[in-house]
Design a protein around this motif. Structure first.
Motif, PDB file in Angstrom:
ATOM      1  N   MET A   1      37.066  12.291  19.156  1.00 44.53           N
ATOM      2  CA  MET A   1      36.356  11.158  19.452  1.00 44.53           C
ATOM      3  C   MET A   1      36.754  10.275  20.582  1.00 44.53           C
ATOM      4  SD  MET A   1      35.129   8.245  16.680  1.00 44.53           S
ATOM      5  CE  MET A   1      33.851   6.988  17.178  1.00 44.53           C
ATOM      6  N   ALA A   2      35.797   9.741  21.447  1.00 41.28           N
ATOM      7  CA  ALA A   2      36.163   8.842  22.758  1.00 41.28           C
ATOM      8  C   ALA A   2      36.749   7.443  22.086  1.00 41.28           C
ATOM      9  CB  ALA A   2      35.048   8.804  23.524  1.00 41.28           C
ATOM     10  N   PRO A   3      37.547   6.958  22.878  1.00 38.56           N
ATOM     11  CA  PRO A   3      38.018   5.726  22.368  1.00 38.56           C
ATOM     12  C   PRO A   3      37.270   4.511  22.640  1.00 38.56           C
ATOM     13  CG  PRO A   3      38.910   6.376  24.487  1.00 38.56           C
ATOM     14  CD  PRO A   3      38.395   7.542  23.986  1.00 38.56           C
ATOM     15  N   LEU A   4      37.350   3.349  22.124  1.00 39.01           N
ATOM     16  CA  LEU A   4      36.477   2.307  22.361  1.00 39.01           C
ATOM     17  C   LEU A   4      36.234   1.907  23.644  1.00 39.01           C
ATOM     18  CD1 LEU A   4      37.076   0.153  18.905  1.00 39.01           C
ATOM     19  CD2 LEU A   4      35.477   1.924  19.645  1.00 39.01           C
ATOM     20  N   THR A   5      35.394   1.392  24.207  1.00 32.49           N
ATOM     21  CA  THR A   5      35.196   1.159  25.390  1.00 32.49           C
ATOM     22  C   THR A   5      35.362  -0.545  25.666  1.00 32.49           C
ATOM     23  OG1 THR A   5      33.024   0.760  25.346  1.00 32.49           O
ATOM     24  CG2 THR A   5      33.810   2.759  26.195  1.00 32.49           C
ATOM     25  N   TRP A   6      35.668  -0.991  26.890  1.00 28.67           N
ATOM     26  CA  TRP A   6      35.430  -2.647  26.817  1.00 28.67           C
ATOM     27  C   TRP A   6      34.084  -3.436  26.250  1.00 28.67           C
ATOM     28  CZ3 TRP A   6      31.743  -5.487  29.556  1.00 28.67           C
ATOM     29  CH2 TRP A   6      30.616  -4.640  30.119  1.00 28.67           C
ATOM     30  N   ARG A   7      33.068  -2.728  26.011  1.00 30.64           N
ATOM     31  CA  ARG A   7      32.126  -3.092  25.523  1.00 30.64           C
ATOM     32  C   ARG A   7      32.249  -3.250  23.931  1.00 30.64           C
ATOM     33  NH1 ARG A   7      30.007   0.088  29.368  1.00 30.64           N
ATOM     34  NH2 ARG A   7      28.400  -0.834  30.794  1.00 30.64           N
ATOM     35  N   HIS A   8      32.718  -2.352  23.512  1.00 31.24           N
ATOM     36  CA  HIS A   8      33.189  -2.347  22.207  1.00 31.24           C
ATOM     37  C   HIS A   8      34.187  -3.694  21.706  1.00 31.24           C
ATOM     38  CE1 HIS A   8      31.819   1.847  22.535  1.00 31.24           C
ATOM     39  NE2 HIS A   8      31.468   1.517  21.524  1.00 31.24           N
ATOM     40  N   HIS A   9      35.268  -3.697  22.554  1.00 33.75           N
ATOM     41  CA  HIS A   9      36.124  -4.654  22.395  1.00 33.75           C
ATOM     42  C   HIS A   9      35.485  -6.013  22.678  1.00 33.75           C
ATOM     43  CE1 HIS A   9      39.415  -1.466  23.877  1.00 33.75           C
ATOM     44  NE2 HIS A   9      39.133  -1.317  22.732  1.00 33.75           N
ATOM     45  N   THR A  10      34.721  -6.018  23.466  1.00 38.12           N
ATOM     46  CA  THR A  10      34.120  -7.465  23.883  1.00 38.12           C
ATOM     47  C   THR A  10      33.196  -7.974  22.562  1.00 38.12           C
ATOM     48  OG1 THR A  10      33.864  -7.065  26.033  1.00 38.12           O
ATOM     49  CG2 THR A  10      32.473  -8.920  25.140  1.00 38.12           C
ATOM     50  N   LEU A  11      32.586  -7.227  21.795  1.00 38.67           N
ATOM     51  CA  LEU A  11      31.947  -7.416  20.491  1.00 38.67           C
ATOM     52  C   LEU A  11      32.821  -8.065  19.494  1.00 38.67           C
ATOM     53  CD1 LEU A  11      29.095  -4.675  20.596  1.00 38.67           C
ATOM     54  CD2 LEU A  11      28.765  -7.072  21.034  1.00 38.67           C
ATOM     55  N   LEU A  12      33.712  -6.952  19.187  1.00 40.60           N
ATOM     56  CA  LEU A  12      34.864  -7.473  18.277  1.00 40.60           C
ATOM     57  C   LEU A  12      35.679  -8.666  18.737  1.00 40.60           C
ATOM     58  CD1 LEU A  12      36.787  -3.870  17.581  1.00 40.60           C
ATOM     59  CD2 LEU A  12      35.509  -5.263  16.075  1.00 40.60           C
ATOM     60  N   GLN A  13      36.068  -8.849  19.858  1.00 39.97           N
ATOM     61  CA  GLN A  13      36.419 -10.216  20.079  1.00 39.97           C
ATOM     62  C   GLN A  13      35.729 -11.397  19.886  1.00 39.97           C
ATOM     63  OE1 GLN A  13      38.058  -9.762  24.448  1.00 39.97           O
ATOM     64  NE2 GLN A  13      39.455  -8.162  23.633  1.00 39.97           N
ATOM     65  N   ALA A  14      34.407 -11.081  20.324  1.00 44.35           N
ATOM     66  CA  ALA A  14      33.779 -12.400  20.006  1.00 44.35           C
ATOM     67  C   ALA A  14      33.559 -12.707  18.574  1.00 44.35           C
ATOM     68  CB  ALA A  14      32.465 -12.033  20.492  1.00 44.35           C
ATOM     69  N   LEU A  15      33.398 -11.695  17.672  1.00 44.59           N
ATOM     70  CA  LEU A  15      33.354 -11.886  16.080  1.00 44.59           C
ATOM     71  C   LEU A  15      34.771 -12.338  15.783  1.00 44.59           C
ATOM     72  CD1 LEU A  15      31.398  -8.642  15.089  1.00 44.59           C
ATOM     73  CD2 LEU A  15      30.596 -11.031  15.220  1.00 44.59           C
ATOM     74  N   LEU A  16      35.876 -12.098  16.277  1.00 45.95           N
ATOM     75  CA  LEU A  16      37.005 -12.491  15.712  1.00 45.95           C
ATOM     76  C   LEU A  16      37.553 -13.783  16.337  1.00 45.95           C
ATOM     77  CD1 LEU A  16      39.199  -9.211  16.177  1.00 45.95           C
ATOM     78  CD2 LEU A  16      38.455  -9.911  13.917  1.00 45.95           C
ATOM     79  N   SER A  17      37.147 -14.149  17.265  1.00 47.54           N
ATOM     80  CA  SER A  17      37.373 -15.632  17.844  1.00 47.54           C
ATOM     81  C   SER A  17      36.309 -16.491  17.397  1.00 47.54           C
ATOM     82  CB  SER A  17      37.470 -15.481  19.322  1.00 47.54           C
ATOM     83  OG  SER A  17      35.965 -14.925  19.891  1.00 47.54           O
ATOM     84  N   ARG A  18      35.098 -16.074  17.342  1.00 48.64           N
ATOM     85  CA  ARG A  18      34.013 -17.225  16.863  1.00 48.64           C
ATOM     86  C   ARG A  18      33.582 -17.181  15.621  1.00 48.64           C
ATOM     87  NH1 ARG A  18      29.771 -15.687  21.529  1.00 48.64           N
ATOM     88  NH2 ARG A  18      28.482 -17.161  20.363  1.00 48.64           N
ATOM     89  N   GLY A  19      34.170 -16.094  15.063  1.00 51.07           N
ATOM     90  CA  GLY A  19      33.702 -16.082  13.533  1.00 51.07           C
ATOM     91  C   GLY A  19      32.339 -15.447  13.419  1.00 51.07           C
ATOM     92  N   PRO A  20      31.616 -15.173  12.248  1.00 43.88           N
ATOM     93  CA  PRO A  20      30.370 -14.481  11.886  1.00 43.88           C
ATOM     94  C   PRO A  20      29.484 -15.268  12.996  1.00 43.88           C
ATOM     95  CG  PRO A  20      31.399 -15.240   9.858  1.00 43.88           C
ATOM     96  CD  PRO A  20      32.208 -15.924  10.869  1.00 43.88           C
ATOM     97  N   LEU A  21      28.629 -14.472  13.406  1.00 43.53           N
ATOM     98  CA  LEU A  21      27.534 -15.075  14.358  1.00 43.53           C
ATOM     99  C   LEU A  21      26.253 -14.471  13.737  1.00 43.53           C
ATOM    100  CD1 LEU A  21      28.987 -13.463  18.082  1.00 43.53           C
ATOM    101  CD2 LEU A  21      28.965 -15.828  17.080  1.00 43.53           C
TER     102      LEU A  21
END
Length: 333
Positions: A1-21
């Motif tokens: 399976m291909a690793p997560l891209t920067w797009r996946h990382h951006t979504l995760l970072q937004a949820l972890l830093s800003r909380g539930p959206l």
């Protein structure tokens, strides 16, 4: 399976830093990252979340969606899927604060009724000594409670309550009471199911803030937003799915909402052609009236034209009598 891209990382970072959206903000973020609209590219959106969750599963985390039962808004967030002593070390709350939150949670879910909320006074008066589990339960267990539990002051409760609201574990409802926050709805789904809380018969989620069947012998609950969907159609009977008791209307529910029909539906639809025919008749009547006015105005127009010709002839005679040069007309050979 291909690793997560920067797009996946951006979504995760937004949820972890800003909380539930909220769903709208999360969809906007996804569109900015991928250039696709989740409403139109549902498969791509689902595959993206599935790929993220497959990687997060190794860390016992999960990206999930839930509904705020107080206003019906959908949220996305990252939650911890395992509850053990090691995971508790990552919490910023102390042991008495966690015990206080557990007491508030039980009071809101069990004592709050179908409203799913309690007053500020009831929240501050929640006991926390019964939230601590002692392995050797004897008669003098009360005396062996931790000092931090027995000496948890009223002012400390006020501060903890404010922090829980700020961190979105709790929230103020529209009525000014204390209810569950969006993080509680996200993290405690399994706890709700294991606590004998009646589920909504429409979405099968715990009915924290829900409407109950008017029959006391029936245990059916339906969320307010699920209730609107279930009884939104005019032909749908307003009956409890469990006991067939007539379901009363809720406060703020529009009575005219059921009388409004979609285009081409309902008894009001056949009136559209007759209205169109009447409008055609009106247009024909207007044209007829205009024709009659033109006929009435015809003779007066002719008189005006004749009078203008006679006026020109009189002017020519006056000019000839005064000796003014007249233009000569050439005869065609």
């Amino acid at each position: 399976m291909a690793p997560l891209t920067w797009r996946h990382h951006t979504l995760l970072q937004a949820l972890l830093s800003r909380g539930p959206l909220p769903e709208r903000d999360f969809h906007d973020l996804f569109t900015a990252m991928s250039g696709k609209n989740p409403a139109n590219d549902k498969q791509l959106f689902s595959d993206t979340l599935g790929k993220i969750n497959k990687e997060l599963g190794y860390l016992h985390f999960d990206l999930r969606a839930c509904i705020n039962q107080y206003d019906g808004t959908v949220y996305y967030g990252v939650v911890n899927t395992i509850a053990d002593e090691e995971s508790k070390l990552g919490s910023k709350y102390s042991v008495p604060q966690i015990a206080f939150y557990k007491g508030l949670l039980e009071a809101i879910v069990q004592e709050g009724g179908n409203d799913g909320s309690i007053t500020d006074i009831d929240a501050l008066n929640v006991r926390i000594d019964n939230q601590v589990v002692i392995a050797d339960s004897t008669q003098d267990s009360q005396s062996r409670l931790p000092w931090s539990i027995t000496n948890f002051l009223f002012s400390q409760k006020e501060k903890t309550l404010s922090e829980l609201i700020q961190d979105r574990w709790l929230a103020h409802t529209l009525e000014g009471k204390i209810g569950l926050g969006i993080r509680s709805f996200l993290d405690l789904r399994s706890w709700f199911r294991g606590s004998d809380i009646p589920s909504c018969v429409v979405c099968n989620e715990a009915g924290i803030k829900a409407s109950a069947c008017p029959s006391e012998a029936c245990n059916v609950r339906i969320h307010n937003y699920c209730l609107k969907k279930k009884f939104s159609q005019r032909k749908a009977p307003r009956a409890c799915p469990g006991c067939a008791t007539e379901w009363p209307r809720q406060e703020g529910e529009d009575d005219a909402g059921e009388d409004t029909n979609e285009p081409g539906e309902g008894p009001e639809a056949p009136s559209a052609p007759s209205a169109e025919r009447s409008s055609r008749k009106k247009r024909k009547g207007v044209k007829a009236e205009r024709g009659e006015e033109a006929e009435e105005a015809g003779p007066s127009t002719a008189v005006t034209r004749r009078s203008s010709r006679s006026a020109k002839a009189e002017a020519a005679q006056e000019a000839s009598s005064s000796g003014a040069p007249q233009p000569t007309k050439r005869r065609r050979k």
